[in-house]
Design an enzyme around this catalytic site. Sequence first.
Site, mmCIF file in Angstrom:
data_model
loop_
_atom_site.group_PDB
_atom_site.id
_atom_site.type_symbol
_atom_site.label_atom_id
_atom_site.label_comp_id
_atom_site.label_asym_id
_atom_site.label_seq_id
_atom_site.Cartn_x
_atom_site.Cartn_y
_atom_site.Cartn_z
ATOM 1 C CG ASP A 120 0.324 -4.032 5.920
ATOM 2 O OD1 ASP A 120 0.105 -4.348 7.096
ATOM 3 O OD2 ASP A 120 0.628 -2.879 5.552
ATOM 4 C CG ASN A 162 -1.609 1.342 1.432
ATOM 5 O OD1 ASN A 162 -2.411 1.756 0.587
ATOM 6 N ND2 ASN A 162 -1.255 2.050 2.515
ATOM 7 C CD GLU A 213 -4.211 -4.862 8.648
ATOM 8 O OE1 GLU A 213 -3.618 -4.301 7.707
ATOM 9 O OE2 GLU A 213 -4.170 -4.441 9.807
ATOM 10 C CG ASN A 227 -3.405 -8.560 14.674
ATOM 11 O OD1 ASN A 227 -3.449 -7.880 15.700
ATOM 12 N ND2 ASN A 227 -3.559 -8.040 13.473
ATOM 13 N NE ARG A 229 -10.845 1.698 0.349
ATOM 14 C CZ ARG A 229 -12.060 1.531 -0.138
ATOM 15 N NH1 ARG A 229 -12.716 2.590 -0.639
ATOM 16 N NH2 ARG A 229 -12.641 0.335 -0.132
HETATM 17 C C1 AAO Z 1 4.965 4.094 12.505
HETATM 18 C C2 AAO Z 1 4.738 5.020 13.702
HETATM 19 C C3 AAO Z 1 3.865 6.193 13.279
HETATM 20 C C4 AAO Z 1 4.522 6.935 12.118
HETATM 21 C C5 AAO Z 1 4.705 5.913 10.975
HETATM 22 C C6 AAO Z 1 5.372 6.537 9.761
HETATM 23 O O1 AAO Z 1 4.067 4.280 14.726
HETATM 24 O O2 AAO Z 1 3.738 7.078 14.377
HETATM 25 O O3 AAO Z 1 3.705 7.987 11.693
HETATM 26 O O4 AAO Z 1 5.513 4.828 11.409
HETATM 27 O O5 AAO Z 1 6.670 7.003 10.136
HETATM 28 C C7 AAO Z 1 2.657 -0.546 11.843
HETATM 29 C C8 AAO Z 1 2.445 0.188 13.170
HETATM 30 C C9 AAO Z 1 2.432 1.685 12.971
HETATM 31 C C10 AAO Z 1 3.691 2.110 12.253
HETATM 32 C C11 AAO Z 1 3.658 1.398 10.889
HETATM 33 C C12 AAO Z 1 4.821 1.834 10.004
HETATM 34 O O6 AAO Z 1 1.194 -0.207 13.714
HETATM 35 O O7 AAO Z 1 2.382 2.304 14.242
HETATM 36 O O8 AAO Z 1 3.710 3.534 12.101
HETATM 37 O O9 AAO Z 1 3.748 0.001 11.112
HETATM 38 O O10 AAO Z 1 6.052 1.583 10.652
HETATM 39 C C13 AAO Z 1 -4.947 1.033 10.638
HETATM 40 C C14 AAO Z 1 -4.861 0.299 9.297
HETATM 41 C C15 AAO Z 1 -4.297 -1.097 9.429
HETATM 42 C C16 AAO Z 1 -2.976 -1.072 10.205
HETATM 43 C C17 AAO Z 1 -3.280 -0.426 11.574
HETATM 44 C C18 AAO Z 1 -2.057 -0.406 12.463
HETATM 45 O O11 AAO Z 1 -6.164 0.225 8.748
HETATM 46 O O12 AAO Z 1 -4.057 -1.638 8.141
HETATM 47 O O13 AAO Z 1 -3.715 0.912 11.365
HETATM 48 N N1 AAO Z 1 -2.381 -2.408 10.332
HETATM 49 C C19 AAO Z 1 -1.322 -2.771 9.357
HETATM 50 C C20 AAO Z 1 -0.213 -3.565 10.026
HETATM 51 C C21 AAO Z 1 0.527 -2.663 10.992
HETATM 52 C C22 AAO Z 1 1.267 -1.578 10.233
HETATM 53 C C23 AAO Z 1 0.526 -1.121 9.044
HETATM 54 C C24 AAO Z 1 -0.674 -1.623 8.678
HETATM 55 C C25 AAO Z 1 1.240 -0.203 8.119
HETATM 56 O O14 AAO Z 1 -0.774 -4.670 10.685
HETATM 57 O O15 AAO Z 1 1.441 -3.404 11.783
HETATM 58 O O16 AAO Z 1 1.472 -0.441 11.096
HETATM 59 O O17 AAO Z 1 1.957 -1.039 7.226
HETATM 60 C C26 AAO Z 1 -9.232 2.190 13.406
HETATM 61 C C27 AAO Z 1 -9.414 1.866 11.922
HETATM 62 C C28 AAO Z 1 -8.336 0.899 11.453
HETATM 63 C C29 AAO Z 1 -6.963 1.427 11.829
HETATM 64 C C30 AAO Z 1 -6.924 1.630 13.353
HETATM 65 C C31 AAO Z 1 -5.546 2.102 13.815
HETATM 66 O O18 AAO Z 1 -9.499 1.001 14.164
HETATM 67 O O19 AAO Z 1 -10.673 1.252 11.741
HETATM 68 O O20 AAO Z 1 -8.412 0.735 10.044
HETATM 69 O O21 AAO Z 1 -5.980 0.464 11.459
HETATM 70 O O22 AAO Z 1 -7.921 2.604 13.717
HETATM 71 O O23 AAO Z 1 -5.254 3.316 13.174
HETATM 72 C C32 AAO Z 1 -11.567 0.625 17.781
HETATM 73 C C33 AAO Z 1 -12.344 0.918 16.496
HETATM 74 C C34 AAO Z 1 -11.520 0.497 15.302
HETATM 75 C C35 AAO Z 1 -10.238 1.274 15.349
HETATM 76 C C36 AAO Z 1 -9.526 0.828 16.610
HETATM 77 C C37 AAO Z 1 -8.149 1.404 16.738
HETATM 78 O O24 AAO Z 1 -11.411 -0.765 17.946
HETATM 79 O O25 AAO Z 1 -13.536 0.199 16.519
HETATM 80 O O26 AAO Z 1 -12.188 0.779 14.067
HETATM 81 O O27 AAO Z 1 -10.304 1.239 17.749
HETATM 82 O O28 AAO Z 1 -8.275 2.804 16.801
#
Ligand code: AAO
Length: 479
Positions: free
Chosen positions: A190, A101, A227, A290, A151
């Site tokens: 991812d 992505n 995911e 996970n 997106r």
């Molecule tokens: C890192 C630093 C950031 C920096 C960035 C760029 O932490 O501060 O800005 O680098 O320098 C992982 C880490 C991130 C990390 C990233 C890159 O988790 O912290 O950022 O690597 O190094 C969304 C996405 C989902 C993603 C998830 C973490 O939709 O795809 O965020 N997961 C995948 C991987 C994950 C990875 C990435 C993607 C990026 O598994 O390991 O990130 O490759 C809501 C939304 C979700 C959203 C979450 C969190 O969820 O619906 O779509 O996921 O927020 O943002 C309740 C709600 C639920 C909500 C949830 C959490 O449960 O019902 O909807 O609360 O808020």
Amino acid sequence: QYDTNMWGDRNTMVHLFEWKWNDIADECERFLQYKGYGGVQVSPVNENAIVTSGTYRPWWERYQPISYNLVTRSGNEQEFSNMVRRCNNVGVRIYVDVVFNHMTGNSGTVYGTGGSIGYSDSKYYPAVPYGSNDFNSDCGITNYNDAINVRNCELVGLRDLNQGSTYVRTTILAFLNKLINLGVAGFRVDAAKHMWPGDLEVIYAGLNNLNTDHGFASGARPYIFQEVIDLGGEAVSFNEYTHLGAVTEFKYSAEIGRVFHGYDQLTWLSNWGEGWGFMASEYAFIFVDNHDNQRGHGAGGSNILTYKNAKQYKMAIAFMLAHPYGSTRVMSSFYFDDTEAGPPADSNGNIISPGINADETCSNGWVCEHRWRQIYNMVGFKNAVKGTSLNDWWSNGAQQIAFCRGGSGFVAFSNGGTIAQNMQTCLPAGTYCDVISGNLINGACTGKTVTVGDNGYGYISLSDSEDDGVLAVHINARL
Ligand code: AAO
């Protein structure tokens, strides 16, 4: 497509999070094949940015691609290829966590695990190469109720590739097809939620069939599990992706955590699955925790059960593996307090291999949940009951339940009080080893046994004061 391409009756994946390729190959040969694991999800295999500011080498640096060269802290291309070959040779499949992505965060000049340089401020990644016209704009994802924002903007500042571009699609496909040619069985996509389904459809259509040199049937298609975090209430929903492949069901992870924390009565699990509002089982990719939500990065919040709540966690895993719903994955972690901390590593940032103790548990900072008896034996239970449905549900109306899987398996759970009675196990007459409290070794059971009469009844004894609130017997654990 929805077929995992696993071998024989095997049908559970283990996520060996942050393991090195040589160690995974060893684990396939010395352990996973014998316990009936069907496959391994590996961490991202492509070169990622080296992050040293803030937490040193955080686990999440691997989600910041800098190129599609196969060089990470887990190993190089030759080691990756060797692992895939060794695991396939013992019937354990490899699934790659692919991150296409985006590229890195916007943090100036960045350096990769393979020595490549990225100019993230100008979105120039010469080792691919990608240039600024291969990306969407700099806007940030600020509104999950706006599907276009989700997106076409940057997830937490990660430079957002434009999968609508033919060049980007071609480049991504070259990376994915190289992995298929090396023998992988499929992909965890991812951040699928942040890519247009139409673009993903074009990309998936360009994937090669699996490599028959690795034991796959001719024409076999890669297994895709996407995911998509969807707990409801947002503009993007899981059912925009289910026609493309399997989709993560995060509601499952959140709800099973709630129930086995004790916030709900087990008796309500009688209609578990679609009855609880989850997606159709055929699409659902499920897990108790996970790598994100075990450390508060994904969805599910404090309901998520992890290795840190061992007894309840094992009960939840056992229920997930005993129940017919969805395609299952077991998490295998390293111990952490700091939610940003990377895997066990030496002072140079090189990952330290797990040690294997005499009792088959791991050392050197690795939890190895997949090596916990209660968990690996339930992987065997799920294999033993493959193809059966759930029948003969029993409950005491509160925190005690039991059910059969066809005539091949029986489980009982107690999250409160003691079960001490004759029950219908649906099994043929004989004596069975309870695979939660022990192992069947050389015809003898090291734990509790259940003797089943001609009518399928056996005396079930299970107290919530025992180490584990589960009892499980099946056709392959008969003395
Ligand atoms: C890192 C630093 C950031 C920096 C960035 C760029 O932490 O501060 O800005 O680098 O320098 C992982 C880490 C991130 C990390 C990233 C890159 O988790 O912290 O950022 O690597 O190094 C969304 C996405 C989902 C993603 C998830 C973490 O939709 O795809 O965020 N997961 C995948 C991987 C994950 C990875 C990435 C993607 C990026 O598994 O390991 O990130 O490759 C809501 C939304 C979700 C959203 C979450 C969190 O969820 O619906 O779509 O996921 O927020 O943002 C309740 C709600 C639920 C909500 C949830 C959490 O449960 O019902 O909807 O609360 O808020």
